[in-house]
Design a protein around this motif. Structure first.
Motif, short mmCIF file in Angstrom:
data_model
loop_
_atom_site.label_atom_id
_atom_site.label_comp_id
_atom_site.label_asym_id
_atom_site.label_seq_id
_atom_site.Cartn_x
_atom_site.Cartn_y
_atom_site.Cartn_z
N CYS A 125 0.82 -1.22 0.00
CA CYS A 125 0.00 0.00 0.00
C CYS A 125 0.86 1.26 0.00
CB CYS A 125 -0.93 0.00 1.21
SG CYS A 125 -2.30 -1.15 1.09
N ARG A 126 2.03 1.18 0.63
CA ARG A 126 2.93 2.35 0.69
C ARG A 126 3.98 2.33 -0.41
NH1 ARG A 126 3.40 5.19 5.86
NH2 ARG A 126 1.78 4.48 7.28
N THR A 127 4.26 1.15 -0.94
CA THR A 127 5.28 0.99 -1.98
C THR A 127 4.68 0.15 -3.10
OG1 THR A 127 6.88 0.94 -0.15
CG2 THR A 127 7.73 0.44 -2.34
N PRO A 128 3.78 0.72 -3.89
CA PRO A 128 2.96 -0.07 -4.82
C PRO A 128 3.72 -0.75 -5.95
CG PRO A 128 2.61 2.29 -5.13
CD PRO A 128 3.40 2.15 -3.88
N HIS A 129 4.95 -0.36 -6.22
CA HIS A 129 5.69 -0.98 -7.31
C HIS A 129 6.70 -2.02 -6.81
CE1 HIS A 129 3.84 1.76 -10.11
NE2 HIS A 129 4.26 2.79 -9.39
N CYS A 130 6.47 -2.51 -5.60
CA CYS A 130 7.38 -3.51 -5.05
C CYS A 130 7.15 -4.88 -5.70
CB CYS A 130 7.19 -3.63 -3.54
SG CYS A 130 5.53 -4.11 -3.03
N SER A 131 8.19 -5.70 -5.65
CA SER A 131 8.11 -7.09 -6.07
C SER A 131 8.07 -7.94 -4.81
CB SER A 131 9.33 -7.46 -6.93
OG SER A 131 9.38 -8.84 -7.17
N LEU A 132 6.96 -8.67 -4.59
CA LEU A 132 6.75 -9.38 -3.34
C LEU A 132 7.09 -10.86 -3.44
CD1 LEU A 132 3.33 -7.83 -2.24
CD2 LEU A 132 5.60 -7.29 -1.33
N HIS A 133 7.80 -11.35 -2.44
CA HIS A 133 8.16 -12.76 -2.33
C HIS A 133 7.74 -13.20 -0.93
CE1 HIS A 133 10.90 -12.73 -5.93
NE2 HIS A 133 10.73 -11.43 -5.69
N LEU A 134 6.80 -14.13 -0.85
CA LEU A 134 6.22 -14.54 0.43
C LEU A 134 6.59 -15.98 0.75
CD1 LEU A 134 4.47 -12.04 -0.45
CD2 LEU A 134 2.59 -13.10 0.81
N LEU A 135 7.07 -16.21 1.97
CA LEU A 135 7.48 -17.53 2.41
C LEU A 135 6.69 -17.92 3.65
CD1 LEU A 135 11.14 -18.77 2.74
CD2 LEU A 135 9.54 -19.07 4.65
N ASP A 136 6.13 -19.12 3.64
CA ASP A 136 5.41 -19.64 4.81
C ASP A 136 5.33 -21.16 4.69
OD1 ASP A 136 3.52 -18.19 7.07
OD2 ASP A 136 2.87 -20.23 6.64
N ALA A 137 5.21 -21.84 5.82
CA ALA A 137 5.11 -23.30 5.81
C ALA A 137 3.70 -23.79 5.49
CB ALA A 137 5.55 -23.86 7.16
N SER A 138 2.72 -22.89 5.54
CA SER A 138 1.33 -23.28 5.33
C SER A 138 0.87 -22.94 3.92
CB SER A 138 0.42 -22.57 6.35
OG SER A 138 -0.93 -22.74 6.01
N VAL A 139 0.50 -23.97 3.15
CA VAL A 139 -0.05 -23.75 1.81
C VAL A 139 -1.34 -22.94 1.88
CG1 VAL A 139 -1.04 -24.92 -0.20
CG2 VAL A 139 0.98 -25.87 0.91
N GLU A 140 -2.18 -23.26 2.86
CA GLU A 140 -3.48 -22.59 2.98
C GLU A 140 -3.32 -21.10 3.28
OE1 GLU A 140 -3.80 -26.85 3.46
OE2 GLU A 140 -2.61 -25.37 4.59
N MET A 141 -2.37 -20.76 4.13
CA MET A 141 -2.13 -19.35 4.43
C MET A 141 -1.67 -18.62 3.16
SD MET A 141 -2.65 -18.31 7.58
CE MET A 141 -2.60 -18.76 9.31
N LEU A 142 -0.76 -19.22 2.43
CA LEU A 142 -0.25 -18.57 1.22
C LEU A 142 -1.32 -18.47 0.14
CD1 LEU A 142 3.38 -19.97 0.95
CD2 LEU A 142 2.66 -17.67 1.64
N GLU A 143 -2.25 -19.40 0.12
CA GLU A 143 -3.36 -19.29 -0.83
C GLU A 143 -4.18 -18.03 -0.53
OE1 GLU A 143 -5.41 -22.98 -0.39
OE2 GLU A 143 -4.15 -24.04 -1.86
N GLN A 144 -4.43 -17.78 0.75
CA GLN A 144 -5.14 -16.55 1.13
C GLN A 144 -4.32 -15.32 0.76
OE1 GLN A 144 -8.31 -16.19 2.50
NE2 GLN A 144 -8.50 -18.37 2.05
N ALA A 145 -3.02 -15.40 0.98
CA ALA A 145 -2.15 -14.27 0.64
C ALA A 145 -2.16 -13.99 -0.86
CB ALA A 145 -0.72 -14.55 1.11
#
Length: 231
Positions: free
Chosen positions: A69-89
């Motif tokens: 929201c503050r840096t709209p042109h960022c490239s996001l890389h998300l790491l988590d052990a939960s597939v379900e959480m990352l699906e929501q993300a």
């Protein structure tokens, strides 16, 4: 119902219901907006207009969304052990087309460099040795001048302070609408937390070679701290 004990960060990542995680987080982190907002402001001020950001223990993407929201042109890389959480993300952050990594914090991290590496309410599930090791690996992945921000639950430096942190936290959560059932569930989860004081973690970061390490926001047991990699 018997108390369930969680033995590692991977197990903890499986106990949250991704469908209700966000609403519970709003109540159980009473300083929610300032807590995540402080980290987002640091990234916006410290990184250039199109930074590459790695979110460790990203969950449903709450912290990444605050960053975007503050840096709209960022490239996001998300790491988590939960597939379900990352699906929501991935749904929440669809407009940013985040890259997702399903793995634990103790596994080898994605290839850098990153201009910013962030984490929220995840690293305190690791042992102290694992925390310090992770902080070292994060520094290696940062681009020169890159920043690491940890929005974290921290320990009190004495029994008095720990009791104060715990009682303020739960009283404020109740005031925001947490039921006694939700409070009991939170206490069960927190029974396996391995929180460390802000002072100790700042000391680790400085020893590892981070620059300008500081605590940038604090509300009792919730702290936002971090530092920069040398240019």
């Amino acid at each position: 119902m018997p108390t369930r004990h969680f033995h590692n960060w991977f197990e903890m990542s499986q106990v949250w219901d991704p469908r209700t995680y966000d609403s519970e987080r709003r109540r159980l982190v009473p300083c929610f907006d300032d807590f995540y907002g402080a980290g987002a402001e640091l990234i916006a001020r410290a990184c250039h207009a199109s930074p590459r950001i790695l979110d460790l223990g990203a969950g449903t993407g709450i912290f990444s969304e605050a960053i975007a929201c503050r840096t709209p042109h960022c490239s996001l890389h998300l790491l988590d052990a939960s597939v379900e959480m990352l699906e929501q993300a991935s749904i929440r952050l669809a407009a940013y087309q985040p890259k997702l990594y399903v793995q634990s914090l103790t596994a080898p991290l994605p290839s850098g460099p990153f201009h910013g590496i962030i984490s929220a309410l995840a690293i305190h599930h690791l042992s102290d040795e694992e925390k310090r090791s992770l902080y070292g690996r994060i520094l290696e992945l940062l681009a020169p001048g890159g920043i690491f921000i940890n929005a974290e639950q921290v320990a009190g430096a004495s029994d008095r302070l720990q009791f104060l942190f715990e009682s303020v936290h739960l009283d404020r959560a109740r005031a925001l609408g947490s039921s006694e059932e939700e409070i009991r569930a939170a206490i069960r989860r927190m029974s396996c937390d391995q929180c460390v004081t802000t002072r100790q973690q700042i000391s680790w970061l400085e020893e590892l070679g981070y620059h300008d390490v500081d605590c940038f926001y604090r509300s009792f047991r919730f702290a936002v701290f971090g530092g920069w990699k040398a240019v």
